[in-house]
Motif scaffolding. Structure first.
Motif, mmCIF file in Angstrom:
data_model
loop_
_atom_site.group_PDB
_atom_site.id
_atom_site.type_symbol
_atom_site.label_atom_id
_atom_site.label_comp_id
_atom_site.label_asym_id
_atom_site.label_seq_id
_atom_site.Cartn_x
_atom_site.Cartn_y
_atom_site.Cartn_z
ATOM 1 N N VAL A 148 0.723 -1.177 0.096
ATOM 2 C CA VAL A 148 0.035 0.094 -0.004
ATOM 3 C C VAL A 148 0.667 1.268 -0.151
ATOM 4 O O VAL A 148 0.438 2.203 -0.585
ATOM 5 N N SER A 149 1.975 1.117 0.740
ATOM 6 C CA SER A 149 2.999 2.455 0.570
ATOM 7 C C SER A 149 3.209 2.700 -0.742
ATOM 8 O O SER A 149 3.856 3.835 -0.919
ATOM 9 N N THR A 150 3.473 2.004 -1.572
ATOM 10 C CA THR A 150 3.936 2.099 -3.082
ATOM 11 C C THR A 150 2.873 3.085 -3.863
ATOM 12 O O THR A 150 3.413 3.390 -4.856
ATOM 13 N N ILE A 151 1.848 2.758 -3.337
ATOM 14 C CA ILE A 151 0.570 3.493 -4.273
ATOM 15 C C ILE A 151 0.788 5.121 -3.918
ATOM 16 O O ILE A 151 0.834 5.448 -3.030
ATOM 17 N N PRO A 152 1.075 5.707 -5.096
ATOM 18 C CA PRO A 152 1.544 7.171 -5.056
ATOM 19 C C PRO A 152 0.217 8.126 -4.727
ATOM 20 O O PRO A 152 -0.905 7.636 -5.020
ATOM 21 N N SER A 153 0.400 9.373 -4.102
ATOM 22 C CA SER A 153 -0.513 10.285 -3.870
ATOM 23 C C SER A 153 -1.269 10.602 -4.986
ATOM 24 O O SER A 153 -2.588 11.073 -4.877
ATOM 25 N N GLU A 154 -0.781 10.597 -6.475
ATOM 26 C CA GLU A 154 -1.432 11.167 -7.701
ATOM 27 C C GLU A 154 -2.392 9.959 -7.982
ATOM 28 O O GLU A 154 -3.094 10.170 -8.816
ATOM 29 N N CYS A 155 -2.303 8.791 -7.334
ATOM 30 C CA CYS A 155 -3.228 7.776 -7.930
ATOM 31 C C CYS A 155 -4.673 8.116 -7.248
ATOM 32 O O CYS A 155 -4.751 8.512 -6.251
ATOM 33 N N ASP A 156 -5.510 7.758 -8.229
ATOM 34 C CA ASP A 156 -7.123 7.964 -8.101
ATOM 35 C C ASP A 156 -7.400 7.029 -6.450
ATOM 36 O O ASP A 156 -8.294 7.597 -5.882
ATOM 37 N N LYS A 157 -6.960 5.978 -6.248
ATOM 38 C CA LYS A 157 -7.404 5.305 -5.156
ATOM 39 C C LYS A 157 -6.447 5.438 -3.806
ATOM 40 O O LYS A 157 -6.280 4.945 -3.130
ATOM 41 N N TYR A 158 -5.710 6.597 -4.033
ATOM 42 C CA TYR A 158 -4.548 6.799 -2.975
ATOM 43 C C TYR A 158 -5.240 7.010 -1.503
ATOM 44 O O TYR A 158 -4.708 6.199 -0.557
ATOM 45 N N GLU A 159 -6.317 7.700 -1.463
ATOM 46 C CA GLU A 159 -6.895 7.851 -0.109
ATOM 47 C C GLU A 159 -7.342 6.484 0.406
ATOM 48 O O GLU A 159 -7.504 6.199 1.607
ATOM 49 N N THR A 160 -7.918 5.716 -0.536
ATOM 50 C CA THR A 160 -8.514 4.331 -0.110
ATOM 51 C C THR A 160 -7.128 3.563 0.418
ATOM 52 O O THR A 160 -7.312 2.834 1.244
ATOM 53 N N ALA A 161 -6.172 3.649 -0.368
ATOM 54 C CA ALA A 161 -4.920 2.927 0.067
ATOM 55 C C ALA A 161 -4.457 3.300 1.462
ATOM 56 O O ALA A 161 -4.081 2.424 2.123
ATOM 57 N N LEU A 162 -4.454 4.668 1.559
ATOM 58 C CA LEU A 162 -3.906 5.073 2.757
ATOM 59 C C LEU A 162 -4.596 4.697 3.861
ATOM 60 O O LEU A 162 -4.254 4.420 5.126
ATOM 61 N N ALA A 163 -6.187 4.660 3.953
ATOM 62 C CA ALA A 163 -7.230 4.259 5.136
ATOM 63 C C ALA A 163 -6.722 2.856 5.437
ATOM 64 O O ALA A 163 -6.697 2.285 6.276
ATOM 65 N N ALA A 164 -6.580 2.088 4.182
ATOM 66 C CA ALA A 164 -6.175 0.503 4.350
ATOM 67 C C ALA A 164 -4.887 0.218 5.110
ATOM 68 O O ALA A 164 -4.641 -0.440 5.782
ATOM 69 N N GLY A 165 -3.963 1.144 4.743
ATOM 70 C CA GLY A 165 -2.499 1.152 5.225
ATOM 71 C C GLY A 165 -2.659 1.453 6.630
ATOM 72 O O GLY A 165 -2.082 0.628 7.665
ATOM 73 N N LEU A 166 -3.426 2.260 7.181
ATOM 74 C CA LEU A 166 -3.459 2.794 8.521
ATOM 75 C C LEU A 166 -4.283 1.840 9.275
ATOM 76 O O LEU A 166 -3.797 1.433 10.590
ATOM 77 N N GLU A 167 -5.035 1.154 8.686
ATOM 78 C CA GLU A 167 -6.128 0.034 9.561
ATOM 79 C C GLU A 167 -4.927 -1.129 9.577
ATOM 80 O O GLU A 167 -4.850 -1.847 10.617
ATOM 81 N N ILE A 168 -4.023 -1.646 8.669
ATOM 82 C CA ILE A 168 -3.221 -2.827 8.643
ATOM 83 C C ILE A 168 -2.012 -2.195 9.548
ATOM 84 O O ILE A 168 -1.764 -3.177 10.343
ATOM 85 N N TYR A 169 -1.491 -1.116 9.500
ATOM 86 C CA TYR A 169 -0.621 -0.694 10.710
ATOM 87 C C TYR A 169 -1.026 -0.750 11.972
ATOM 88 O O TYR A 169 -0.189 -1.156 12.895
ATOM 89 N N GLN A 170 -2.309 -0.557 12.255
ATOM 90 C CA GLN A 170 -2.783 -0.770 13.812
ATOM 91 C C GLN A 170 -2.904 -2.231 13.944
ATOM 92 O O GLN A 170 -2.252 -2.371 15.164
ATOM 93 N N GLU A 171 -3.271 -2.792 13.119
ATOM 94 C CA GLU A 171 -2.952 -4.357 13.218
ATOM 95 C C GLU A 171 -1.757 -4.830 13.770
ATOM 96 O O GLU A 171 -1.782 -5.848 14.494
ATOM 97 N N TYR A 172 -0.727 -4.347 12.966
ATOM 98 C CA TYR A 172 0.662 -4.545 13.007
ATOM 99 C C TYR A 172 1.169 -4.205 14.402
ATOM 100 O O TYR A 172 1.902 -5.045 15.060
ATOM 101 N N ILE A 173 0.908 -3.070 14.837
ATOM 102 C CA ILE A 173 1.575 -2.312 16.102
ATOM 103 C C ILE A 173 0.848 -3.281 17.343
ATOM 104 O O ILE A 173 1.531 -3.539 18.259
ATOM 105 N N ASP A 174 -0.528 -3.717 17.158
ATOM 106 C CA ASP A 174 -1.221 -4.343 18.307
ATOM 107 C C ASP A 174 -0.711 -5.714 18.051
ATOM 108 O O ASP A 174 -0.399 -6.118 19.521
ATOM 109 N N TYR A 175 -0.320 -6.457 17.251
ATOM 110 C CA TYR A 175 0.202 -7.724 17.062
ATOM 111 C C TYR A 175 1.788 -7.624 17.630
ATOM 112 O O TYR A 175 1.969 -8.506 18.613
ATOM 113 N N THR A 176 2.462 -6.742 17.192
ATOM 114 C CA THR A 176 3.768 -6.821 17.654
ATOM 115 C C THR A 176 3.859 -6.459 19.339
ATOM 116 O O THR A 176 4.767 -6.917 19.958
#
Length: 275
Positions: A148-176
């Protein structure tokens, strides 16, 4: 050109980086499958009488932006430059030095490559986001965040990718957090002394304040601190009130993804498809 002088390699890499930065691209370091490269070929070679004798060469530099995985060339441009030196290596290096990075051909080259990369992400972003979510379910969080980090801000789906990435990041820090907290408890219970406290601190230091189990980690910290007192010079991570939390989370999410991505680059490349 074969053999390309080793002394000119770093100079050429710097030129390639400048081609990008002067045209509005900050970095392609972790974009995985996309790369920029150049092929150098001599067009003319003249020996100039001395003393000292010098070599004058006109070089053709053909630039490429391409997709390594799919072996697709996105953009090309050719520019000529002349170099003069007492040796062939020096003439090459002076030719590289004389490449005009402001030439219209190179500006168009980068613009075309950039547009095609963005178009690629516009077409592939939904699949990439879905793949990242599936990887997260398998607890492959670093790989998911890389995608998700490779999807650039110029992409139409950037905001969707960012939201998904933050959700995954929260899962990641909870797990670790759970993993490191369990390890810290085991380390502490092994001795309940200064040495055990140091071992436990190594694990506690990797727990982020926004992790779900952070309060439980704080309780363990207080328990250890109460027993070893000043023998334990360790403090838990804290929120920095001067930093925008959302901005910091986005940066931390990208750091995890980029760290993973930089270790996934191929150790050798076959780019024969360029010619």
């Amino acid at each position: 050109v074969e053999p390309f002088p080793a002394s000119a390699t770093l100079q050429m890499e710097n030129k390639l980086n400048r081609v990008l930065t002067q045209n509005g691209i900050a970095s392609m370091d972790y974009l995985g499958q996309f790369f920029i490269t150049v092929h150098a070929a001599p067009l003319t070679k003249d020996i100039l009488p001395g003393p000292p004798t010098k070599i004058a060469e006109t070089m053709e530099f053909t630039f490429y932006i391409a997709d390594y995985y799919n072996q697709i060339i996105f953009s090309t441009a050719s520019v000529n430059a002349k170099g003069v030196g007492e040796t062939e290596s020096k003439s090459y290096m002076n030719a590289i030095k004389n490449i005009n990075l402001n030439s219209p051909a190179l500006k168009q080259f980068v613009a075309e490559g950039r547009a095609k990369i963005i178009d690629y992400y516009n077409q592939q972003a939904d699949k990439m986001i879905m793949k990242a979510k599936n990887l997260a379910k398998q607890k492959k969080y670093e790989e998911a965040l890389w995608i998700v980090s490779t999807i650039p801000s110029e992409c139409d789906k950037y905001e969707t990718a960012l939201a998904a990435g933050l959700e995954i990041y929260q899962e990641y820090i909870d797990y670790t957090c759970q993993v490191n907290l369990a390890a810290a408890k085991t380390a502490w219970m092994s001795g309940q002394n200064s040495l055990a406290a140091m071992d436990a601190g190594e694990y506690l230091s990797q727990i982020y304040p926004e992790a779900a189990c952070y309060p439980e980690a704080e309780e363990l910290y207080k328990e250890i601190k109460a027993k070893v007192l000043d023998d334990w010079k360790f403090e838990m991570r804290k929120y920095d009130d001067s930093v925008d939390l959302e901005f910091a989370r986005i940066g931390a999410m990208r750091d995890v993804g980029v760290a993973y991505g930089t270790h996934q680059q191929p150790t050798s490349t076959n780019i024969g498809f360029l010619r």
